[in-house]
Design a protein around this motif. Structure first.
Motif: not given
Length: 330
Positions: A185-205
């Motif tokens: 994504a960085r390679f094609f689109m260039g420098e990052i301005k902001s990021v947002h994320g979600l992370m979960r452990n769904v299948c290995h609880q």
């Protein structure tokens, strides 16, 4: 005629074997030694790849030979200053991703490499796919027009080694695997301005030996106004590694399709143009070989490689920001 290069390898796992096989196909290169803390594995690796010397201590290997370059093929947690030692001795460094456990260690490694003036390359092999190189040329030349949208994923289902399943050893799936797609994504689109994320452990609880996420999504805003979305999963198809992506530009769209079995069935891609032209690409080249050829050529020609250590640091800074944001949305 080029001067023969002496290469050392740190680590004897799967990716070390991939690089050893590639290096044996390149002229004027000799793999002189391999080191692994498990000396039995080091010996077996040396025998398999025809390497004359093997060690259980990096310092012992470093002191016993004069290397032109060293390939560092170890997990993120395992870096303990070896790269800095090699750079200080004027040894060029190939670094598998992620290059360190965190941006602090990665910064120290990059600073040592740049201070010493040695050549470095990071193993972001997706950058060496034919369709990726083709679109990058069109973007850089202006023929693709403005970049607009990146959409990517890395889906699989694997247990991996114990270190891979431990947050404090691998950093998690985003950090250790999906980072390939974030780098693209960085390679094609260039420098990052902001990021947002979600992370979960769904299948290995409930598994004490599994402390990383298995489901993630990241949204990216780039400084040029383009946007991106990337998903990661370790709940998908067992032993398939589906890492694909789509890139929308003003005049060109890339649709990269991964078979999940690229070591058996090649990936493919299509480049669509607003003129109506469609270019189909079969990804039948070996990107691991190509990244090593480029690294070795850079050493022989005394120039920078295309994916230096600082790129590895920038990728880590990106995923660290994403993970930090995700921690605020549990």
């Amino acid at each position: 005629m080029n001067k023969p290069l002496s290469i050392g390898i740190v680590g004897s796992g799967f990716i070390a074997g991939v690089h050893a096989s590639s290096l044996k196909k390149i002229a004027d290169v000799t793999i002189t030694a391999v080191v692994d803390t498990d000396v039995v594995r080091a010996a077996e690796f040396a025998k398999k790849h025809g390497i004359a010397a093997h060690y259980a201590s990096f310092q012992a290997m470093l002191d016993a030979h004069r290397f032109d370059a060293i390939y560092f093929c170890i997990p993120p947690f395992a870096h303990q200053g070896e790269v800095e030692q090699a750079a200080a001795r004027g040894i060029h460094c190939f670094l598998e991703k992620p290059i360190a456990m965190d941006s602090v260690k990665a910064t120290a490694m990059v600073d040592a490499i740049e201070k010493a003036g040695v050549i470095s390359q990071v193993g972001f092999h997706y950058r060496f796919r034919k369709s990726v190189r083709a679109l990058k040329r069109l973007i850089d030349s202006g023929e693709a027009g403005k970049v607009s949208l990146f959409s990517g994923r890395y889906w699989t289902n694997m247990d991996g080694a114990l270190w891979w399943r431990k947050q404090d050893m691998s950093g998690g799936q985003i950090y250790e695997q999906v980072i390939h797609i974030y780098d693209l994504a960085r390679f094609f689109m260039g420098e990052i301005k902001s990021v947002h994320g979600l992370m979960r452990n769904v299948c290995h609880q409930g598994r004490a030996d599994y402390t990383i996420e298995d489901t993630s999504i990241g949204t990216l805003a780039f400084k040029n106004g383009s946007v991106g979305v990337i998903t990661g999963s370790n709940c998908a198809i067992p032993v398939h590694f589906i890492g694909d992506f789509k890139v929308v530009c003003e005049k060109v769209t890339l649709d990269y399709q991964c078979t999940g079995q690229h070591w058996v069935t090649p990936d493919s891609a299509r480049l669509y143009s607003t003129s109506g032209a469609v270019e189909s690409v079969v990804e039948d080249e070996d990107p691991y070989l190509l990244e090593s050829i480029e690294f070795i050529s850079a050493i022989q020609e005394g120039r920078a490689a295309s994916t230096p250590a600082r790129v590895g640091l920038e990728a880590i800074l990106l995923v660290e920001a994403l993970i930090a944001d995700a921690a605020n949305h549990q």
